[in-house]
Design a protein around this motif. Structure first.
Motif, PDB file in Angstrom:
ATOM      1  N   ASN A 436       0.926  10.313   8.156  1.00 33.98           N
ATOM      2  CA  ASN A 436       2.109   9.630   8.649  1.00 33.98           C
ATOM      3  C   ASN A 436       3.334  10.544   8.581  1.00 33.98           C
ATOM      4  O   ASN A 436       3.790  10.934   7.513  1.00 33.98           O
ATOM      5  CB  ASN A 436       2.331   8.376   7.800  1.00 33.98           C
ATOM      6  N   ASP A 438       6.334  10.017   8.942  1.00 35.96           N
ATOM      7  CA  ASP A 438       7.513   9.420   8.331  1.00 35.96           C
ATOM      8  C   ASP A 438       7.533   9.626   6.822  1.00 35.96           C
ATOM      9  O   ASP A 438       8.595   9.620   6.204  1.00 35.96           O
ATOM     10  CB  ASP A 438       7.565   7.925   8.659  1.00 35.96           C
ATOM     11  N   GLN A 461       6.424   3.330  -1.805  1.00 37.15           N
ATOM     12  CA  GLN A 461       6.344   2.609  -0.538  1.00 37.15           C
ATOM     13  C   GLN A 461       5.080   2.866   0.272  1.00 37.15           C
ATOM     14  O   GLN A 461       4.653   1.998   1.032  1.00 37.15           O
ATOM     15  CB  GLN A 461       7.556   2.964   0.342  1.00 37.15           C
ATOM     16  N   TRP A 462       4.491   4.040   0.132  1.00 40.63           N
ATOM     17  CA  TRP A 462       3.394   4.416   1.019  1.00 40.63           C
ATOM     18  C   TRP A 462       2.047   4.076   0.412  1.00 40.63           C
ATOM     19  O   TRP A 462       1.853   4.129  -0.804  1.00 40.63           O
ATOM     20  CB  TRP A 462       3.464   5.909   1.314  1.00 40.63           C
ATOM     21  N   ARG A 465      -2.882   2.717   4.095  1.00 38.62           N
ATOM     22  CA  ARG A 465      -2.821   1.773   5.216  1.00 38.62           C
ATOM     23  C   ARG A 465      -1.502   1.854   5.983  1.00 38.62           C
ATOM     24  O   ARG A 465      -1.386   1.288   7.074  1.00 38.62           O
ATOM     25  CB  ARG A 465      -3.044   0.347   4.722  1.00 38.62           C
ATOM     26  N   VAL A 466      -0.516   2.557   5.441  1.00 35.20           N
ATOM     27  CA  VAL A 466       0.758   2.741   6.144  1.00 35.20           C
ATOM     28  C   VAL A 466       0.609   3.987   7.024  1.00 35.20           C
ATOM     29  O   VAL A 466       0.963   5.094   6.652  1.00 35.20           O
ATOM     30  CB  VAL A 466       1.925   2.891   5.152  1.00 35.20           C
ATOM     31  N   ARG A 468       1.764   4.313  10.324  1.00 33.45           N
ATOM     32  CA  ARG A 468       2.886   4.557  11.239  1.00 33.45           C
ATOM     33  C   ARG A 468       4.088   3.771  10.747  1.00 33.45           C
ATOM     34  O   ARG A 468       3.972   2.583  10.424  1.00 33.45           O
ATOM     35  CB  ARG A 468       2.509   4.122  12.648  1.00 33.45           C
ATOM     36  N   GLY A 469       5.247   4.442  10.670  1.00 30.28           N
ATOM     37  CA  GLY A 469       6.407   3.752  10.132  1.00 30.28           C
ATOM     38  C   GLY A 469       6.153   3.349   8.696  1.00 30.28           C
ATOM     39  O   GLY A 469       5.578   4.096   7.912  1.00 30.28           O
ATOM     40  N   SER A 470       6.559   2.124   8.338  1.00 29.37           N
ATOM     41  CA  SER A 470       6.401   1.664   6.961  1.00 29.37           C
ATOM     42  C   SER A 470       5.582   0.381   6.850  1.00 29.37           C
ATOM     43  O   SER A 470       5.511  -0.221   5.787  1.00 29.37           O
ATOM     44  CB  SER A 470       7.781   1.441   6.325  1.00 29.37           C
ATOM     45  N   THR A 471       4.958  -0.030   7.957  1.00 25.75           N
ATOM     46  CA  THR A 471       4.190  -1.273   7.957  1.00 25.75           C
ATOM     47  C   THR A 471       2.702  -0.981   7.847  1.00 25.75           C
ATOM     48  O   THR A 471       2.151  -0.244   8.670  1.00 25.75           O
ATOM     49  CB  THR A 471       4.446  -2.072   9.254  1.00 25.75           C
ATOM     50  N   PRO A 472       2.026  -1.533   6.851  1.00 27.75           N
ATOM     51  CA  PRO A 472       0.587  -1.269   6.718  1.00 27.75           C
ATOM     52  C   PRO A 472      -0.215  -1.988   7.790  1.00 27.75           C
ATOM     53  O   PRO A 472       0.184  -3.056   8.280  1.00 27.75           O
ATOM     54  CB  PRO A 472       0.250  -1.812   5.323  1.00 27.75           C
ATOM     55  N   VAL A 473      -1.325  -1.397   8.162  1.00 28.51           N
ATOM     56  CA  VAL A 473      -2.242  -2.075   9.080  1.00 28.51           C
ATOM     57  C   VAL A 473      -2.976  -3.158   8.304  1.00 28.51           C
ATOM     58  O   VAL A 473      -3.012  -3.148   7.066  1.00 28.51           O
ATOM     59  CB  VAL A 473      -3.237  -1.083   9.708  1.00 28.51           C
TER      60      VAL A 473
END
Length: 537
Positions: A436, A438, A461-462, A465-466, A468-473
Motif C-alpha cells: 500500500n 499510502d 492503523q495498518w 487487509r488495508v 488501498r487508502g486506510s479502509t480494510p477489505v
C-alpha cells in the motif's frame, strides 16, 4: 554433706528443700542433671556444660512469581507462564542440537555467537544449555520455545521455525538479560513478509544490503525484493548483455554472497526486471527498442512491445538471472506502461493497435498486447518453478486475453488511470501481496505528495487487509492476502544517503514486522514499542 548459707542453721527438712532447689538451678543453667558432686557448696562456680551442636535450620524454598511473556518484535503469539528463574547465558552452558537436527548447525552457531556461549553440536542437553531440534508438527515457520530446569529447548517443524525461535531468545536476552520461564508457541499470520529496495535508481552496496538482511531476519521478515532494472540504471553484472549494465553495479560474486547470507537467515531474495515499462537503461544501449507515438513522442523507458527484438533481449536477461537467483519467486513488473496511460491508446500508438488486431483479431486492443507481453514473459520464467508476481496496474480487465491466473498481484496503488479497487482482484480469486503506497512506500525526496512513512502510523492503523487508502477489505478475503512488504523507491536518489535510508526505515520496518506476524491490535502502546525497538535493535 554440708551447705553454707547466710543466716541461721536450718533444720533437716529445710536442708532437703535447699538441695532440691540447687539441683533445679544447676539444670536450668545447662548443668547435667543427677547427683551433685560431693564436697560442692552453693557458693562454688557451676560446672561448665559439655559442648553441643545446634540442630540445622530448614532451608527456605524460593518461590518465584509467575513469569511474563518475553518482550520481542514481533510479539510472541502465546506464552504459557510458569514459576522459575528463567534462563540466562552462563559460561557452563552452550548450544546443542537434538536428535536428527544436524541441519540446524548454521542456526546453532549463529545464536551461540550472539549469546556468547559455545556451540557444541549434536550432544545431550545439560544445565544451562540451549537445545535446537527439528521436531513436531505445525504450520510452516512455527516454533515452540520452552524454558524449564535451567535449560532452553526450541523446536519447530522446519528450520525456519527453529531459527525464529532463536530470534525470540536473542531479543529477550538483549532486552532484559534473560528468557522467562514457561513455554512460547508462535507462528506468523502471513507467509510473505519483507522489504523491497529499488537498487536501480540508486546504487546500494552489497554490505548495506547484507545489513538489511540481518536486520530483517531478526524481525522474522523473510523476503527481500531487488528492483534492479529501471530507467536510471541496470545494477547487476550481466554476461548476456553487458552493454546494459551501469557503471555502479553489483557483481555476480557480490550477489552470490548476498544470496548465501539470505539463505542462512531464511530470507528469500525476489529479483525484478520490470518490463515493458521502466526499461530506460536497456533502451539507452538499444535505442531501436524505443516506443514512438503517432506524434513522434518517445515516452521514457517504454519499449515497443510490437517489436520482436524487445521481447528477445528481455527474455535473454530473464533466462540469465533466473539461473543466478535460486529463490522461489520472480517479479515481472508490468506497471506503468505509458501507452496504456494515454486517453486513447489505439489513436496515440497506432503501431501497437495494428499489432494487437493482427495477434488477437478485430477486437484486439493495446491492453491485450500488453497482457500478452506479461503472459509471454511469465512463460519464460515458469519452467524454473518460481512463483510469478506483477504490479497491480499491469492487470487489465475486459480484454480479449487476460493475465495468467498463477501470477500474484503486488498491490501498490489506487492512483493509476482507471484504478481498480483491491476487491476487483480478490473477487476474481487472485492472491495479493500488500505494498500500500499510502503506508508502505518510502520514496526518496518525497515526490508527488508521498511523505516518508512512519512506524507509528503503520503500527496503529495498518493491517495486511488495508490494501488501498486506510479502509480494510472484507475479512472474507484475508486468506488471499499473503502478506506485505515495505518498499524503498529512489526517485530522487541523492535525497538521502544509504545510512539515512537505513535509519529512516528502521521503525517502519519493525512496525510492519509486528503487523504481518500478528495483525491484531498490539498489546504495547507505540511509545512502549518504540522503546523496545531501541533495546532489541
Amino acid at each position: 554433706m554440708r551447705y553454707s548459707f547466710r543466716g541461721p542453721r536450718r533444720g533437716p527438712a529445710l536442708l532437703a528443700t535447699a538441695v532440691a532447689l540447687a539441683t533445679v538451678a544447676a539444670c536450668s543453667n545447662g548443668s547435667p542433671s543427677g547427683p551433685t558432686t560431693p564436697g560442692a557448696s552453693a557458693s562454688s562456680a557451676p560446672t561448665s556444660p559439655a559442648p553441643t551442636t545446634p540442630a540445622p535450620k530448614p532451608t527456605p524454598t524460593k518461590t518465584y512469581p509467575l513469569s511474563s511473556a518475553p518482550r520481542t518484535i514481533p510479539a510472541v503469539g502465546a506464552h504459557e507462564a510458569a514459576r522459575g528463574p528463567g534462563w540466562k547465558p552462563v559460561p557452563t552452558g552452550g548450544v546443542v542440537l537434538g536428535a536428527n537436527s544436524e541441519a540446524l548447525a548454521d542456526e546453532g552457531r549463529l545464536i551461540a555467537g550472539e549469546l556468547g556461549i559455545p556451540y557444541r553440536g549434536a550432544a545431550a542437553a545439560g544445565p544451562g544449555d540451549v537445545e535446537l531440534a527439528v521436531a513436531g508438527t505445525g504450520a510452516p515457520e512455527s516454533y515452540t520455545l520452552t524454558v524449564r530446569d535451567g535449560r532452553v529447548r526450541i523446536t519447530g517443524p522446519d528450520e525456519a521455525g527453529v531459527f525464529y525461535g532463536t530470534r525470540t531468545l536473542k531479543q529477550s536476552v538483549k532486552a532484559t538479560g534473560a528468557m522467562p520461564e514457561g513455554t512460547v508457541t508462535d507462528r506468523p499470520a502471513k507467509p510473505q513478509r519483507g522489504l523491497m529496495v529499488d537498487i536501480a535508481r540508486k546504487h546500494f552496496t552489497a554490505a548495506w544490503l547484507e545489513d538489511r538482511i540481518r536486520e530483517m531476519s531478526d524481525l522474522k521478515l523473510n523476503q527481500l525484493g531487488l528492483h534492479f532494472s529501471d530507467d536510471q540504471g541496470f545494477r547487476i553484472e550481466s554476461d548476456s548483455h553487458p552493454e546494459v549494465v551501469s557503471t555502479q553495479h553489483l557483481t555476480k560474486a557480490e550477489v552470490r554472497r548476498i544470496l548465501a547470507l539470505a539463505a542462512s537467515r531464511h530470507v528469500t531474495v525476489i529479483p525484478e526486471i520490470d518490463s515493458p515499462g521502466h526499461l530506460g537503461a536497456v533502451i539507452a544501449a538499444h535505442p531501436n527498442l524505443q516506443l514512438v507515438s503517432a506524434s513522434g513522442r518517445t515516452p521514457r523507458g517504454t519499449v515497443d512491445i510490437s517489436n520482436p527484438a524487445a521481447a528477445k533481449i528481455v527474455d535473454e536477461l530473464l533466462r540469465e538471472y533466473t539461473r543466478l537467483f535460486p529463490g522461489a519467486y520472480w517479479h515481472l513488473g508490468a506497471d506503468e506502461y505509458v501507452a496504456l496511460m494515454a486517453k486513447n491508446p489505439e489513436a496515440s500508438y497506432p503501431k501497437l493497435a495494428r499489432a494487437a488486431v493482427a495477434k488477437y483479431g478485430p477486437s484486439g486492443r493495446v491492453q491485450d498486447l500488453a497482457t500478452g507481453w506479461l503472459n509471454d514473459r511469465a512463460a519464460v520464467v515458469r519452467p524454473t518453478g518460481k512463483t510469478l508476481k506483477a504490479w497491480n496496474d499491469g492487470f487489465y480487465t475486459g480484454g480479449v486475453v487476460g493475465p495468467d491466473k498463477d501470477v500474484e498481484v503486488e498491490y501498490w496503488t489506487g492512483r493509476e488511470i482507471g484504478a481498480r479497487l483491491p476487491a476487483s482482484y480478490l473477487s476474481a480469486g487472485r492472491k495479493v501481496v500488500n505494498l500500500n503506497d499510502d503506508y508502505l512506500y518510502y520514496i526518496l525526496g518525497e515526490p508527488n505528495r508521498f511523505p516518508y512513512p512512519t512506524g507509528r502510523r503503520i503500527y496503529e492503523q495498518w493491517t495486511p487487509r488495508v490494501l488501498r487508502g486506510s479502509t480494510p477489505v472484507p475479512a472474507r478475503y484475508d486468506p488471499q492476502i499473503l502478506g506485505g512488504r515495505l518498499a524503498v523507491w529512489c526517485d530522487f536518489s541523492r535525497a538521502q544517503t544509504q545510512a539515512q535510508v537505513a535509519a529512516g526505515i528502521r521503525l517502519p520496518l519493525a512496525a510492519l514486522a509486528q503487523k504481518v506476524w500478528d495483525p491484531a491490535k498490539p498489546a504495547l502502546t507505540w511509545m512502549q514499542f518504540k522503546a523496545l525497538a531501541s533495546k532489541v535493535d
